[in-house]
Motif scaffolding. Structure first.
Motif, short mmCIF file in Angstrom:
data_model
loop_
_atom_site.label_atom_id
_atom_site.label_comp_id
_atom_site.label_asym_id
_atom_site.label_seq_id
_atom_site.Cartn_x
_atom_site.Cartn_y
_atom_site.Cartn_z
N LYS A 40 -30.36 -17.74 2.45
CA LYS A 40 -29.03 -17.23 2.82
C LYS A 40 -28.01 -17.93 1.92
O LYS A 40 -28.09 -19.13 1.66
N THR A 41 -27.00 -17.19 1.48
CA THR A 41 -26.01 -17.78 0.58
C THR A 41 -25.10 -18.79 1.30
O THR A 41 -24.62 -19.74 0.69
N LYS A 42 -24.86 -18.57 2.59
CA LYS A 42 -23.94 -19.45 3.32
C LYS A 42 -24.53 -20.85 3.43
O LYS A 42 -25.63 -21.05 3.94
N GLY A 43 -23.79 -21.84 2.93
CA GLY A 43 -24.23 -23.23 3.03
C GLY A 43 -25.49 -23.52 2.24
O GLY A 43 -26.24 -24.44 2.59
N ASP A 100 -19.79 -26.27 -2.78
CA ASP A 100 -19.49 -24.84 -2.63
C ASP A 100 -19.34 -24.13 -3.97
O ASP A 100 -19.72 -22.96 -4.11
N GLY A 136 -17.12 -17.89 1.37
CA GLY A 136 -17.50 -17.29 2.65
C GLY A 136 -18.60 -16.26 2.57
O GLY A 136 -18.92 -15.61 3.58
N ASN A 152 -21.95 -14.53 2.90
CA ASN A 152 -23.09 -14.79 3.79
C ASN A 152 -24.04 -13.60 3.74
O ASN A 152 -23.98 -12.70 4.57
#
Length: 442
Positions: free
Chosen positions: A208-211, A216, A232, A234
């Motif tokens: 997943k791209t988020k985190g 960042d 942001g 996701n």
């Protein structure tokens, strides 16, 4: 010609110019006479056009042009003579209709005046002047980074904790298809890290791209997408591993030292550490000096109280650009520029009170020479003659943009030295990490 100033208040005034026929008649008549000699009008021989026709055809345009020139000259002369410290330029007061058939004219101009105020450089509250200590831990980390950078890549089949992986990120819906190479320790979180540890070349990892990354900004860099899109984001992505490498650190030997600094400049690990400590100190000093200059500037703006002719400046902004602005747009522009204007006035006040801070041409030439010599050294030209340097400096001094850039740099350096000697400062020794955290709330 009669010119006078009427003060509205301490910051606003009106300049009135009364122009009589005697102020412009001789010049207007001369130009009309010259026109008559050269005018080519059907039905008349050249030089024999009636004066009345020339007057009727050209007088008003010539009169307007000559009066505008007269106004500019008289305004500039008056401002110089009276030593007026203006903000912006004089704004003409609009007149509905000007009767150009009249003999005498009156024109009014609004002006905004710079305020009178005192600057207390020392101030009441001490400003923190950071000093970053280059401790052994910092030097050890730097040496490790350099050894890795100059080390050898060793190809592997299975990913381990400190390895470097190369592969392709994909998401067809988001049009992501990006080659990337990064160390596994850039991956954030145990769940994502576990997917990499033990993976092999050819494996496709579902992520997943988020985190996904510790930093960042790395998401945008490695997925090759805009920072705005990465912010942001996701969505699921696959990462197909095409290469796995471990990096074998370079040995601390003479070959390594020579690669870094040239033959025989550094001859031992102790000398390397001392050189890195010295270089880091210079780099850290630049960062702490810039932070100090910013903090002193902000403090002076906040603590030096004076009024500005705000309404005049908004009106001037509205009419001074390429395109005329609405009152609302001009007010917005004024809000954006007010702090900068305040500091310009504060700095001008300080420069006026301290003549040694004012830039001199010879100082600027010497500063340019020093910069040129440093640049030449970086390219291996360590024995440049004065003649060589002077030739380069002469070319630079003909470039207005370069002169402006160097002037700003030198002025900042002089102001920084002045603040260090005169402002109320408190020194604080910190590590680089503490500096970043305290100074920038990172």
């Amino acid at each position: 010609m009669n010119i006078k100033r009427t003060d509205t208040d301490a910051l606003n005034a009106t300049i009135t110019l009364d122009i009589a026929q005697a102020d412009y008649k001789e010049q207007v008549d001369k130009i009309l006479t010259d026109y008559r000699k050269t005018a080519s009008i059907p039905g008349f021989r050249k030089g024999h056009v009636p004066a009345s026709l020339i007057n009727k055809k050209y007088r008003t345009a010539i009169l307007v042009d000559e009066i505008n020139k007269l106004i500019q000259k008289e305004l500039n002369d008056y401002i110089t003579k009276e030593d007026l410290n203006l903000l912006g330029n004089p704004l003409p007061v609009e007149q509905e209709d000007i009767d150009w058939e009249s003999d005498d004219f009156t024109f009014n101009f609004e002006i905004g005046l710079a305020p009178d105020f005192d600057v207390d450089v020392k101030g009441k509250k001490a400003i923190t002047h950071y000093e970053i200590k280059t401790d052994d831990e910092t030097i050890n980390k730097q040496i490790d980074r350099i050894r890795e950078q100059y080390g050898k890549l060793v190809s592997k089949d299975v990913v381990e904790k400190n390895d470097e992986v190369t592969g392709v990120f994909r998401n067809d819906d988001e049009e992501i298809n990006a080659d990337a190479t990064f160390k596994v320790d850039k991956i954030k979180g145990k769940t994502n890290s576990k997917k990499f540890i033990g993976a092999k070349k050819g494996d496709k990892l579902e992520l997943k791209t988020k985190g996904l990354f510790e930093e960042d900004r790395d998401l945008a860099a490695f997925l090759k997408i805009d920072a705005d899109k990465a912010d942001g984001l996701n969505v699921p992505v696959t990462f197909e591993i095409t290469e796995v490498n471990s990096r074998e650190k370079a040995e601390l030997n003479q070959e390594f030292f020579d690669k870094l600094f040239g033959p025989d400049v550094i001859k031992s690990e102790d000398e390397l550490r001392e050189r890195l400590r010295e270089d880091a100190g210079k780099q850290f000093a630049q960062q702490t000096d810039q932070k100090l200059l910013t903090d002193v500037t902000e403090g002076l703006i906040a603590n030096t109280k004076f009024d500005l002719p705000a309404d005049f400046l908004k009106k001037w902004i509205a009419n001074n650009g390429e395109n005329e602005l609405t009152a609302e747009q001009a007010a917005e522009e004024y809000e954006k520029s007010e702090k900068g204007l305040r500091y310009q006035l504060i700095e001008s006040n300080i420069l006026k009170a301290n003549e040694d801070l004012q830039l001199k041409f010879e100082e600027l030439k010497e500063y340019a020479s020093q910069q040129i010599r440093e640049q030449m050294k970086q390219y291996g030209h360590t024995d440049a003659t004065d003649e060589e340097v002077d030739q380069v400096v002469a070319r630079i001094m003909q470039n207005q943009e370069e002169v402006k850039r160097m002037s700003e740099q030198l002025q900042n350096e002089k102001m920084l030295k002045f603040f260090k000697e005169n402002a109320k400062l408190k020194k604080k020794e910190v590590t680089y990490e503490q500096f970043i955290k305290e100074a920038y709330d990172a």
